[in-house]
Design a protein around this motif. Structure first.
Motif, PDB file in Angstrom:
ATOM      1  N   VAL A   1      -5.745  11.608  -7.394  1.00 55.43           N
ATOM      2  CA  VAL A   1      -6.276  12.578  -7.354  1.00 55.43           C
ATOM      3  C   VAL A   1      -6.166  14.085  -6.506  1.00 55.43           C
ATOM      4  N   PRO A   2      -6.664  15.078  -7.660  1.00 48.91           N
ATOM      5  CA  PRO A   2      -6.103  16.504  -7.222  1.00 48.91           C
ATOM      6  C   PRO A   2      -6.401  16.772  -5.685  1.00 48.91           C
ATOM      7  N   ARG A   3      -5.203  17.501  -5.169  1.00 48.43           N
ATOM      8  CA  ARG A   3      -5.494  17.761  -3.925  1.00 48.43           C
ATOM      9  C   ARG A   3      -6.453  18.566  -3.211  1.00 48.43           C
TER      10      ARG A   3
ATOM     11  N   THR B   1       0.172  18.811  -5.976  1.00 52.93           N
ATOM     12  CA  THR B   1      -0.463  19.002  -6.968  1.00 52.93           C
ATOM     13  C   THR B   1      -2.022  17.730  -6.523  1.00 52.93           C
ATOM     14  N   ALA B   2      -1.249  16.498  -6.487  1.00 54.29           N
ATOM     15  CA  ALA B   2      -2.320  15.281  -6.481  1.00 54.29           C
ATOM     16  C   ALA B   2      -2.036  14.628  -5.700  1.00 54.29           C
ATOM     17  N   VAL B   3      -2.682  13.846  -4.978  1.00 46.02           N
ATOM     18  CA  VAL B   3      -2.427  12.637  -3.924  1.00 46.02           C
ATOM     19  C   VAL B   3      -2.588  11.248  -4.703  1.00 46.02           C
TER      20      VAL B   3
ATOM     21  N   ILE C   1       0.963  -1.310   0.626  1.00 50.37           N
ATOM     22  CA  ILE C   1      -0.396   0.224  -0.196  1.00 50.37           C
ATOM     23  C   ILE C   1       1.108   1.387   0.233  1.00 50.37           C
ATOM     24  N   THR C   2       0.626   1.520  -1.149  1.00 53.27           N
ATOM     25  CA  THR C   2       1.570   3.153  -1.203  1.00 53.27           C
ATOM     26  C   THR C   2       0.964   4.393  -1.609  1.00 53.27           C
ATOM     27  N   LEU C   3       1.577   5.477  -0.754  1.00 51.97           N
ATOM     28  CA  LEU C   3       0.223   6.866  -0.597  1.00 51.97           C
ATOM     29  C   LEU C   3       1.069   7.807  -0.887  1.00 51.97           C
TER      30      LEU C   3
END
Length: 386
Positions: free
Chosen positions: A376-378, A322-324, A315-317
């Protein structure tokens, strides 16, 4: 109030029964081998060495076969498998037919440890090695090749079946726990929405009516106390309305995402899946983005538990400012779940949630792994529907 959950707590009953059956099978089988070795006409030192190895073998085997939550990490089981192979074949050349039954335990460990595409051929090779050693006269036995092969097959399938059923019981147990966790979050979201829609709107109406009354009230001394009380009521209603809006936020913030990650790691580990998590120190994003990523993580973990035989999951976050980006990868690609047409479930539901915030969603199989990725954009810009 959420109860703290400890790793390994609440293990399914089936795992305990299966583990007990495995202990009896291993100990009794090794006891029979020990009796044969002790009664053999070999030298005293040789017999002592053989019995010492047999004393160590139960711990070695149970480390291989143990179901969750007692299951060892994958790398450890690989090491134990190599040691078990050495302690199976080397004494076989010395103790001959007395040691033959241990071939079945080795074949069962191969089936439980290696991926399906590799384990079956190797287990068949282990089973065929007994008759081959007997045919080449490397071991002394009066048993037929077919008898040796059938004995190995019976032991291997028994070990594999009991251990695999225990693993399935653990996964079913944790899949149900994960489903209950998801249902809890859905109910909490519904209650938050009701709180916002019903109580919040009523407090807003009280505030508006109170302010209207204050603007139209008289300034006589008799009405001063009433005016002060009305002012206090309006201030209290405004403060309660702010509290309701804070409580009923649909996101829960970064802390809730961290809790979701911790829950995912716990249920996967308890199901026998080795988990690797890569996280940034802190994730700054809009509430709707964090809520979407929580949902993606929850559904992806549910798919791993219900639809795959994965042994590894990462699981990588990450964020680039600008985005997540959230990526969940597992090695259970052969059982990847089909996309569902229901809103809010399946891959189609996940993709719809991500795209609604202007993000990108992919679910793909490559090199034996199945990966779900959501970017997804922040700010979580909502894409207007066409």
């Amino acid at each position: 109030m959420r109860r703290p959950v400890r790793l390994g707590a609440g293990a399914p009953q089936g795992s305990g029964v299966a583990f007990g059956a495995l202990i009896i099978l291993v100990v009794c089988s090794l006891a029979l081998v020990a009796l044969d070795v002790a009664a053999s006409p070999l030298g005293k030192r040789t017999v002592v060495a053989g019995l010492t190895v047999l004393v160590l073998m139960p711990a070695l085997m149970l480390g291989q076969y143990a179901p969750p939550p007692y299951r060892l990490p994958y790398r450890w089981r690989w090491g134990l498998l190599l040691v078990q192979a050495v302690l199976t074949y080397l004494p076989l050349l010395l103790f001959h037919y007395r040691w033959l039954s241990l071939l079945g335990f080795l074949a069962g460990a191969v089936l439980l440890t290696l991926p399906p595409g590799t384990s079956v051929p190797l287990a068949l090779a282990v089973g065929a090695s007994g008759p081959l050693l007997a045919a080449t006269k490397l071991i002394d036995t009066d048993r037929s090749a077919l008898g040796i092969l059938l004995g190995t097959a019976i032991t291997a399938t028994t070990v594999f079946a009991v251990a695999h059923l225990a693993l399935l019981a653990a996964r079913l147990h944790n899949s149900r726990e994960h489903a209950a966790h998801s249902a809890e979050h859905r109910e909490r979201a519904r209650m938050q929405q009701d709180l916002h829609d019903l109580v919040g709107s009523s407090l807003a109406a009280i505030t508006v009516q109170g302010e209207t009354a204050l603007r139209g009230g008289s300034t006589t001394a008799g009405s001063g106390r009433e005016r002060a009380a009305l002012t206090e009521i309006v201030a209290l209603a405004r403060r309660l309305h702010d509290d309701v809006r804070s409580i009923s936020r649909p996101d829960g913030g970064d802390l809730a995402l961290s809790e979701e990650l911790a829950h995912a790691q716990r249920v996967l580990t308890a199901s026998g899946v080795e988990v690797r998590t890569v996280l940034p120190p802190r994730t700054e994003a809009a509430p709707a983005v964090l809520a979407c990523l929580r949902f993606v993580l929850r559904e992806a973990v549910g798919n791993v538990l219900q639809h795959s035989r994965a042994t590894h999951c990462s699981i990588t976050l990450s964020t680039d400012g600008t985005a997540v980006r959230l990526a969940i990868r597992n090695d259970g690609a052969e059982a990847a779940p089909p996309a569902s047409g229901r809103h809010g479930t399946g891959l189609a539901g996940l993709g719809g949630r991500v795209l609604a915030l202007g993000g990108e969603f992919t679910a793909a199989t490559a090199d034996g792994t199945f990966t779900v990725t959501a970017t997804v954009p922040r700010t979580g810009a909502v894409v207007p529907s066409r």
